[in-house]
Design an enzyme around this catalytic site. Structure first.
Site, short mmCIF file in Angstrom:
data_model
loop_
_atom_site.label_atom_id
_atom_site.label_comp_id
_atom_site.label_asym_id
_atom_site.label_seq_id
_atom_site.Cartn_x
_atom_site.Cartn_y
_atom_site.Cartn_z
N GLY A 106 0.83 -1.20 0.00
CA GLY A 106 0.00 0.00 0.00
C GLY A 106 0.86 1.24 0.00
O GLY A 106 2.09 1.19 0.08
N LYS A 154 7.86 -0.28 6.10
CA LYS A 154 7.43 1.06 5.68
C LYS A 154 8.68 1.84 5.27
O LYS A 154 9.61 2.03 6.06
CB LYS A 154 6.71 1.79 6.81
N ASP A 204 -4.46 9.93 14.24
CA ASP A 204 -4.70 9.58 12.83
C ASP A 204 -5.39 8.22 12.73
O ASP A 204 -5.00 7.37 11.92
CB ASP A 204 -3.40 9.58 12.05
N VAL A 220 4.50 0.86 1.72
CA VAL A 220 4.69 -0.30 2.60
C VAL A 220 4.87 -1.53 1.73
O VAL A 220 4.11 -1.75 0.78
CB VAL A 220 3.49 -0.49 3.55
N GLY A 276 1.10 5.09 1.81
CA GLY A 276 0.64 6.01 2.83
C GLY A 276 1.07 7.43 2.52
O GLY A 276 1.72 7.71 1.51
N GLY A 277 0.70 8.35 3.42
CA GLY A 277 1.02 9.75 3.20
C GLY A 277 2.51 10.02 3.24
O GLY A 277 2.99 10.98 2.64
#
Length: 761
Positions: A451, A472, A569, A458, A453-454
């Site tokens: 995926g 990550k 978050d 990952v 992320g901001g």
């Protein structure tokens, strides 16, 4: 005056007329049929047409109870069938009748039903007839005695007696034996310990059971007779009258018996556990016992009396003798005349011991060899993993001393990982060799990407020892990524909870910053929840379990960990799912640590994800545990509804929260439940969850519950909690925010709010 004398002819006919009247009364009373509107009470009986069987009430000797039964007219003690053997009638008050629904019903003196016939179809003109076969048949009034039209018959519900005319089902497919059960004692017809029937397994044979243990068996059926019958019985034996039919269309065979003589034959399982075959002797007016199984004088007929590998001879004083080459399994029990243990091979006991010893030695050698081999492999794997993954040249970074956003790299002791001058590594967080992690992820290839992320992507990886990891890779050019990297290591290294993702370590090389986590095979919650093809796999029980797990994880962060931590978050993409679908909160890059007495903080730099931020945080920069509660409320409603708050708003120009409140106010809240689970969910649990979610997204932090109250609400069935009020902040948005939300890009708002894309890991 003229007088008249008595007529001598009339006088002589008076006794004859009286006898004729009495005989007529007797013939009228001795009926074989019970019709609707008639009853049979104590003293009344039915007698079969040829005066063979009689039905009525009886009381066994030495018993104060009354039963409805059938017996031979010439021997009232020979009861062949009992209706209410489990429910006797006291005080000699009972009545049998055919009721309006066509059932035979036996009632006591209190008019309570103690027995009834099991009728498959009702009839308002039923009648019951006692036949000369001993069968009591209930049928429609126009077909009395026709068995093929019977509504019910006593032959289908036998007690302890089998006699000619009965058909016993033998169901080889289902193993049913339809056993006859003995009386408990001579004066108690309730079901006793012994039963007799046909065992269809292997080959049909008559078996006597003592409860569930075999007591005697006849031997298998050879299409003419049962082979185990002792040789002293010849072809004229009454046991030669049995027959077993061919299977019908349902696979059922039937055992029947036809007597070889005109004499009445009766086969009974006695209360002491013997199958007695008797024949009525009309000359002596008593029953002649032709056979008793097992023979009371022959213990050898008892099933497995001598055990295995032995023979039994009633004429031998030793009774039981082992086969040649065998010896008693237990000589002490054998000497005590307890032969049930049987015999074993004479040489098998000095041979079994040798086999056991040799087997143990061989098994021990194999175990030792495998253990040494496994230990060696484990050592090699550990050495390989250590050489490859544990970085002896530890990269040390100290943000407080660095003027730029780059790391300073020095050579220090392998145990030192410093952040702002603090050593944070230890047994929980290891420093990994960057080259090893690059190899584990196949050099961060696209097919291993889980995926985005901001602050980076990952990847899935596998260490040399076989352990799977999630890596990550933070963006090297992101100043925010550096802060997130530092925060995540400092905070998550201190946390241990089953609903928090576990950080295994980190890796630092120049601009490269890696965080290594335990691998979650089911990826992130949004990957399943917001995918139309996958969301059906999340049933309500799984969703509710995920909600509870997230709540417990947040409670740990807010109250039960060593430090109070605000996540800031919390969203579906930051909830990871393990192999058992247990939720684990991840991504602590934006988290803040509070002091012991600190409840609220303020920041001029607001970061987070639009749609999950509380009003006070988005507009004023204020955050507290209640900020996480707000995010949890949004996430809870998303799990129930199966829709993302952001995507919902982009399609309908509103939010999931305003939609939920509209349905709540209209008492239609069940309509927001995901259609995938609407028919299978628990309405009470769903309504409870929606109410909790609505309370969590209240505008004012003081009106939101804390996570300890949320956990109590979720886990309690009787807890009561307040009603929510209409939220107002959910409708606030600007044209700029909507434009960028649709584009799915990161932006920085005028008050420094950062909106990140929602993507799975």
């Amino acid at each position: 005056m003229r007088t008249h004398s008595k007529n001598p002819v009339f006088v002589s006919l008076v006794p004859f007329i009286f006898l004729l009247y009495s005989f007529a009364q007797f013939c009228y009373a001795a009926t074989d049929t019970l019709r609707q509107g008639k009853t049979i009470r104590i003293g009344d009986t039915l007698i079969s047409e040829n005066n063979v069987f009689e039905l009525g009430f009886f009381s066994p000797e030495s018993s104060s109870f009354t039963y409805l039964g059938i017996w031979y007219t010439f021997d009232p003690k020979a009861v062949v069938w009992v209706a209410n053997r489990d429910t006797p009638i006291s005080h000699r008050n009972g009545v049998l009748r055919i009721e309006v629904d066509g059932k035979l019903v036996l009632r006591d003196g209190n008019n309570s039903s103690v027995w009834s016939s099991s009728v498959t179809g009702s009839s308002n003109n039923a009648a019951a007839k006692l036949l000369d076969t001993g069968n009591f048949v209930l049928s429609r009034d126009d077909s009395i005695g026709h068995l093929n039209r019977a509504l019910w018959q006593s032959f289908n519900e036998p007690t302890d007696t089998f006699f000619p005319g009965m058909r016993v089902p033998v169901c080889s497919k289902r193993g049913e034996n339809c056993a006859y059960r003995s009386w408990k004692s001579p004066s108690d017809p309730s079901p006793g310990n012994y039963s007799v029937g046909v065992d269809p397994n292997g080959g049909p044979q008559i078996v006597i059971w003592d409860n569930y243990e075999r007591r005697w068996r006849s031997g298998q059926w050879n299409q003419q007779f049962f082979t185990g019958i002792p040789s002293r019985r010849n072809n004229a034996s009454p046991y030669r009258g049995f027959d077993i039919s061919q299977p019908d269309e349902s696979g059922t065979m039937y055992l029947t018996y036809r007597a070889s003589t005109a004499n009445l034959i009766r086969i009974q399982i006695s209360w002491e556990g013997r199958e007695k075959l008797s024949r009525w002797n009309n000359s002596t007016k008593q029953w002649d016992y032709l056979q008793s199984e097992p023979d009371p004088d022959n213990e050898c007929e008892l099933y497995n009396f001598c055990g295995s590998y032995s023979t039994c001879d009633q004429f031998d004083s030793r009774k039981c003798v082992c086969f040649k080459g065998f010896r008693p399994k237990s000589q002490d029990q054998w000497d005590a005349r307890n032969w049930s243990g049987g015999c074993v091979d004479h040489g098998r006991k000095i041979s079994n011991l040798i086999i056991v010893i040799v087997s143990l030695v061989v098994a021990g050698c194999l175990v030792a060899t495998l253990w040494r081999y496994k230990t060696k492999l484990k050592g090699l794997s550990a050495v390989s993993s250590k050489l490859c993954c544990k970085d002896d040249d530890v990269a040390v970074f100290d943000v407080s001393k660095s003027k730029s956003k780059e790391f300073t790299t020095d050579l220090l002791r392998p145990t030192d990982i410093l952040i702002d001058g603090n050593q944070v590594n230890g047994p929980e967080v290891q420093n990994f060799n960057f080259s090893c992690i690059a190899t584990a992820t196949k050099n961060f290839c696209e097919e291993n990407r889980l995926g985005q992320g901001g602050f980076g992507a990952v990847y899935k990886g596998e260490l040399p020892g076989g352990e799977q990891i999630a890596v990550k890779r933070l963006s090297g050019q992101s100043g925010q990524g550096l802060i997130e990297f530092k925060t995540e290591i400092m905070l998550i290294a201190k946390l241990q909870h089953r609903n928090l993702v576990r950080l295994l370590g980190c890796s630092i090389k120049g601009e490269e910053k890696l965080l290594i986590y335990e691998y979650m095979p089911n990826k992130s919650l949004d990957n399943l929840l917001f995918d139309e093809a996958k969301k059906a796999g999340l049933d309500w029980r799984t969703r509710f379990s995920i909600i509870e797990g997230i709540a417990r994880g947040l409670l740990y962060l807010h109250r039960d960990s060593r430090h109070r931590i605000i996540h800031r978050d919390l969203k579906a993409s930051n909830i990871l799912l393990d192999a058992e679908m247990n939720p684990k909160i991840s991504d602590f890059g934006m988290a803040r640590l509070f002091g012991g007495n600190q409840n609220e903080a303020n920041t001029v730099r607001v970061v987070g994800t639009y749609g999950y931020m509380s009003p006070e945080y988005a507009m004023e920069g204020l955050f507290s545990v209640k900020s996480d509660v707000y995010s949890f409320g949004v996430l809870l409603l998303e799990i129930v509804g199966g829709q993302s708050n952001n995507s919902f708003r982009s399609f309908d120009h509103t939010s999931l929260l305003t939609y939920a409140w509209q349905l709540w106010s209209e008492d239609k809240v069940i309509d927001m439940v995901d259609p995938c689970i609407r028919d299978s969910c628990s309405p009470n649990e769903v309504l409870k969850c929606i109410q909790i979610g609505m309370l969590c997204v209240q505008d004012s932090p003081s009106q939101r519950p804390k996570m300890d109250a949320v956990v109590v609400f979720l886990e309690s069935e009787a807890a009561t909690f307040p009603m929510p009020m209409k939220p107002t902040y959910t409708s606030l948005r600007t044209a700029v925010e909507e434009e960028y939300a649709l584009d799915g890009q990161e932006i920085e708002s005028s008050n420094d709010v950062t909106v990140t894309t929602i993507v799975g890991r």
